[in-house]
Design a protein around this motif. Sequence first.
Motif, PDB file in Angstrom:
ATOM      1  N   ILE A  22       0.819  -1.214   0.000  1.00  0.00           N
ATOM      2  CA  ILE A  22       0.000   0.000   0.000  1.00  0.00           C
ATOM      3  C   ILE A  22       0.850   1.259   0.000  1.00  0.00           C
ATOM      4  O   ILE A  22       0.598   2.197  -0.751  1.00  0.00           O
ATOM      5  CB  ILE A  22      -0.951   0.015   1.222  1.00  0.00           C
ATOM      6  N   LEU A 199     -15.524  14.697  -3.348  1.00  0.00           N
ATOM      7  CA  LEU A 199     -14.294  13.987  -3.718  1.00  0.00           C
ATOM      8  C   LEU A 199     -14.364  13.496  -5.165  1.00  0.00           C
ATOM      9  O   LEU A 199     -13.374  13.565  -5.897  1.00  0.00           O
ATOM     10  CB  LEU A 199     -14.065  12.808  -2.779  1.00  0.00           C
ATOM     11  N   MET A 243      -4.010  13.664  -3.044  1.00  0.00           N
ATOM     12  CA  MET A 243      -4.362  12.510  -2.218  1.00  0.00           C
ATOM     13  C   MET A 243      -4.974  12.906  -0.878  1.00  0.00           C
ATOM     14  O   MET A 243      -5.736  12.142  -0.286  1.00  0.00           O
ATOM     15  CB  MET A 243      -3.100  11.699  -1.934  1.00  0.00           C
ATOM     16  N   GLY A 246      -8.886  12.789  -0.143  1.00  0.00           N
ATOM     17  CA  GLY A 246      -9.395  11.417  -0.110  1.00  0.00           C
ATOM     18  C   GLY A 246      -9.046  10.726   1.202  1.00  0.00           C
ATOM     19  O   GLY A 246      -9.881  10.052   1.807  1.00  0.00           O
ATOM     20  N   LEU A 247      -7.781  10.902   1.646  1.00  0.00           N
ATOM     21  CA  LEU A 247      -7.372  10.251   2.887  1.00  0.00           C
ATOM     22  C   LEU A 247      -8.141  10.833   4.074  1.00  0.00           C
ATOM     23  O   LEU A 247      -8.545  10.101   4.985  1.00  0.00           O
ATOM     24  CB  LEU A 247      -5.857  10.411   3.088  1.00  0.00           C
ATOM     25  N   LEU A 249     -11.146  12.057   3.971  1.00  0.00           N
ATOM     26  CA  LEU A 249     -12.503  11.515   3.886  1.00  0.00           C
ATOM     27  C   LEU A 249     -12.544  10.084   4.398  1.00  0.00           C
ATOM     28  O   LEU A 249     -13.451   9.709   5.156  1.00  0.00           O
ATOM     29  CB  LEU A 249     -12.999  11.583   2.440  1.00  0.00           C
ATOM     30  N   LEU A 250     -11.541   9.276   4.015  1.00  0.00           N
ATOM     31  CA  LEU A 250     -11.480   7.888   4.488  1.00  0.00           C
ATOM     32  C   LEU A 250     -11.450   7.870   6.015  1.00  0.00           C
ATOM     33  O   LEU A 250     -12.182   7.120   6.662  1.00  0.00           O
ATOM     34  CB  LEU A 250     -10.233   7.206   3.920  1.00  0.00           C
ATOM     35  N   PHE A 251     -10.622   8.748   6.590  1.00  0.00           N
ATOM     36  CA  PHE A 251     -10.492   8.812   8.041  1.00  0.00           C
ATOM     37  C   PHE A 251     -11.829   9.192   8.687  1.00  0.00           C
ATOM     38  O   PHE A 251     -12.287   8.558   9.635  1.00  0.00           O
ATOM     39  CB  PHE A 251      -9.411   9.836   8.391  1.00  0.00           C
ATOM     40  N   LEU A 253     -14.862   8.881   7.424  1.00  0.00           N
ATOM     41  CA  LEU A 253     -15.869   7.836   7.243  1.00  0.00           C
ATOM     42  C   LEU A 253     -15.650   6.695   8.230  1.00  0.00           C
ATOM     43  O   LEU A 253     -16.585   6.164   8.813  1.00  0.00           O
ATOM     44  CB  LEU A 253     -15.815   7.287   5.817  1.00  0.00           C
ATOM     45  N   GLU A 254     -14.360   6.302   8.407  1.00  0.00           N
ATOM     46  CA  GLU A 254     -14.037   5.222   9.321  1.00  0.00           C
ATOM     47  C   GLU A 254     -14.447   5.586  10.741  1.00  0.00           C
ATOM     48  O   GLU A 254     -14.944   4.772  11.505  1.00  0.00           O
ATOM     49  CB  GLU A 254     -12.521   4.988   9.317  1.00  0.00           C
ATOM     50  N   SER A 259     -19.799   2.233   6.968  1.00  0.00           N
ATOM     51  CA  SER A 259     -18.957   1.997   5.798  1.00  0.00           C
ATOM     52  C   SER A 259     -19.753   1.427   4.628  1.00  0.00           C
ATOM     53  O   SER A 259     -19.219   1.213   3.563  1.00  0.00           O
ATOM     54  CB  SER A 259     -17.801   1.068   6.160  1.00  0.00           C
ATOM     55  N   LEU A 262     -19.526   2.978   1.225  1.00  0.00           N
ATOM     56  CA  LEU A 262     -18.279   2.895   0.466  1.00  0.00           C
ATOM     57  C   LEU A 262     -18.408   2.115  -0.833  1.00  0.00           C
ATOM     58  O   LEU A 262     -17.841   2.479  -1.843  1.00  0.00           O
ATOM     59  CB  LEU A 262     -17.206   2.228   1.317  1.00  0.00           C
ATOM     60  N   ALA A 263     -19.177   1.019  -0.777  1.00  0.00           N
ATOM     61  CA  ALA A 263     -19.186   0.094  -1.907  1.00  0.00           C
ATOM     62  C   ALA A 263     -19.648   0.778  -3.199  1.00  0.00           C
ATOM     63  O   ALA A 263     -19.234   0.393  -4.285  1.00  0.00           O
ATOM     64  CB  ALA A 263     -20.073  -1.099  -1.603  1.00  0.00           C
ATOM     65  N   PHE A 265     -18.823   3.612  -4.133  1.00  0.00           N
ATOM     66  CA  PHE A 265     -17.783   4.506  -4.605  1.00  0.00           C
ATOM     67  C   PHE A 265     -16.670   3.709  -5.286  1.00  0.00           C
ATOM     68  O   PHE A 265     -16.658   2.493  -5.250  1.00  0.00           O
ATOM     69  CB  PHE A 265     -17.228   5.250  -3.393  1.00  0.00           C
ATOM     70  N   GLY A 266     -15.757   4.388  -5.958  1.00  0.00           N
ATOM     71  CA  GLY A 266     -14.575   3.698  -6.434  1.00  0.00           C
ATOM     72  C   GLY A 266     -14.680   3.225  -7.863  1.00  0.00           C
ATOM     73  O   GLY A 266     -13.807   2.533  -8.353  1.00  0.00           O
TER      74      GLY A 266
ATOM     75  N   LEU B  88      -8.858   2.944  -2.647  1.00  0.00           N
ATOM     76  CA  LEU B  88     -10.162   3.411  -3.117  1.00  0.00           C
ATOM     77  C   LEU B  88     -10.223   4.939  -3.148  1.00  0.00           C
ATOM     78  O   LEU B  88     -10.924   5.525  -3.974  1.00  0.00           O
ATOM     79  CB  LEU B  88     -11.242   2.868  -2.171  1.00  0.00           C
ATOM     80  N   PHE B  89      -9.480   5.588  -2.250  1.00  0.00           N
ATOM     81  CA  PHE B  89      -9.599   7.030  -2.094  1.00  0.00           C
ATOM     82  C   PHE B  89      -8.486   7.789  -2.804  1.00  0.00           C
ATOM     83  O   PHE B  89      -8.340   8.977  -2.612  1.00  0.00           O
ATOM     84  CB  PHE B  89      -9.623   7.391  -0.606  1.00  0.00           C
TER      85      PHE B  89
END
Lengths: 268, 260
Positions: A22, A199, A243, A246-247, A249-251, A253-254, A259, A262-263, A265-266, B88-89
Motif C-alpha cells: 500500500i 471527492l 491525495m 481522499g485520505l 474523507l477515508l479517516f 468515514l471510518e 462503511s 463505500l461500496a 464509490f470507487g 479506493l480514495f
Amino acid sequence: MSAVMWRLSGRVIGYGLALFVILGPISSLLLWSIAEKWYWPHLFPQQIGPMYWKKVLEGDMMDALLLSFGIALVVTLLTLLLTVPLSYYLARFEMPFKALIMLLFLLPQAFPQLPVFSNTMVLLYKWDLVGTVPGVILIHLVGALVYAVWILVSVFKSIPVSYEEASINLGASKMRTFFTVTLPLSIPGLIASALMVFLYSLDEFTGTLLIGSPFITTMPIYMYNSAMGYEMQVASITALLLMIPGLLLLFLLERYMKSEYLAAFGRA
Amino acid sequence: MALPAIFIVGVLFVYPFFLSLMNSFKVKDGWGWDHYKTVFELYTGDLLYTVWISVASLAILLVFGILLGGYLRFRHNGWIEFLFKIPLFIPFVVVGHAMRVLLAPNGTLNASLAALGVIDLQNPPSIAFSSAGIITALAWKNLSLALLLLMGAFRSIDQNFIDAARNIGANYLRILFTVMVPMAKGSIAVSAVLIFTSMMGSFSIPMMLGTTEGSQMAMVDLYYQIVYQNNYGAANAIGVISYLISMGAAMYYLRTVTKR
C-alpha cells in the motif's frame, strides 16, 4: 523455532508486506517531491529540500487547486439540491416510471464513460460549453447525481416510515414532517454523500479532459500534464496534494460513519 | 424538483449513449457496417489485449481478495482493513503517476532491488510502460473494492457452517475453499463483473502506463481516434464493442446466478 516464534515472524512478514504494497507507491512520491537532485542509479536523492514545494505552491498549480475546489463545491451543492427530493420520492412513494428512472441512474455505472462522454462532448460543442467551467460542472454532475441518488435512496430507506406516520397523525403537514423529522434524521447520510460527491468531482479526470481541455485545468489535469511532461517533482507534489482530501474523507468515514456507503464509490 | 436530475442524466448520458450506438452505423450516404470493419481490421488485437489485461488483473484481485477476505473473516483486524481501503480514495491519475515513479526502469523499485543486489542495473527490467505495469496499477487501484465486496460476501455466511467444518478438523484454507467460496459464489460473480467492467473502461491508467508501440487498451484507441484522427465513427464503433463486452460479462453473471 517454537510455534510462537513462527506465528510472530509470520505476522511481522504479513504486516511488512501489506505496508509495502500500500505505501510503496506513495512513499516514492514523497521522495520525488523533495528531491532537488537525484541521479540514477542512487537509491536516495543526492540533495533534498523544499525548493520544488515552494515553486509549486507559488506557481500556477494554485490556480488549478482553487478552480478544482470551486468546481467541486458548486457540483456538491447542485447535486444535493437536485437529488434530495428525488431520492426521497424514490425511497418512499410509488411513482410512474419508477423502474425506468432507477434504470436511468444505473446506466452510467454499468458502461464505460469515455465512449459516452465523447458524444456528450459533441453535444456540448453545439451549445458552446466545451472548454468552459459550466461545461465541466455539467459533466461532473452526471456522475455525481448518480452516486448521490444511490446513496441517498438507501439513506432515506433506512429511516423508519413509522416516525413520519406518527408525525402526520399528530397533525403535522407532509412538508413539516419532512423538514422536522426525516431531514434531521438523515443528516449523517447527507454529509457522507456530500463528501463523496465533493471527492468525486475533485478527482474526476476523463470527463474534464474531454470537456475542459485545453482551457480548464483542474488538479487531476494539471497532474496528468506535468507527469506526461516528465516534470517529476511537480507531478509528485500535485499528486500528494490530490491525495490528501481522499485520505481525510477515508479517516472521517471510518471514524464517524457507516462503511456501507463505500461500496458505491470507487468506480470512475 | 425531481425532474432536473433526471433531465441532466438523460440528456448528458443516456441520449449520448444512444447517439454513440447510432453514429457507429452512420456512414457518408446512409447506414452500414463500415466503421466496424475498420475497427476489426485495425484493432482486433487491441480488443483482445484489453480483455486479457482486464482478466489478468481480475484474476490477481480475486485470488488476493479471497485469501485476505477469508483471513479477515476468521480474524478481525481493523488495522489491515483500514490500510487496504486506502487505494479506493486515491485518484486514478495519482495511481498512474505513482506506479510510473515506482516501476519505471530507473524507478524506485529497481533502485531498491539493485541496492539489495537482486537485479543488475546495466540492464534494468521495466515494469511500467508494459502490460505488467497496467495490470499492477489496475489491480492496486481496485484492491479496496475487491476486498470490500468479498468481505461483505464472507461476512454474510452463517458462523455455524464455519464452526461445523472446523469441528470436524478442516483447516482454514480448506474451510475457505470448500465452504466459504462455494457459498459466496453469487456475490463473488457480481464483484467480478463489476470490477471487470470498470477495468475494461479504464482510461487514465493505460494512458499513463501503456507503451507507445505495441497493443493499446480499447479506451486509449478510442481517445486517439477522436483527438488525432477526428474519426468519430470508428471511435463510436469501439465504444459500442466495449458496451457489448461489459454486457456480455453481465449476462454471464445473470446466467450463473439464475442457474443455481
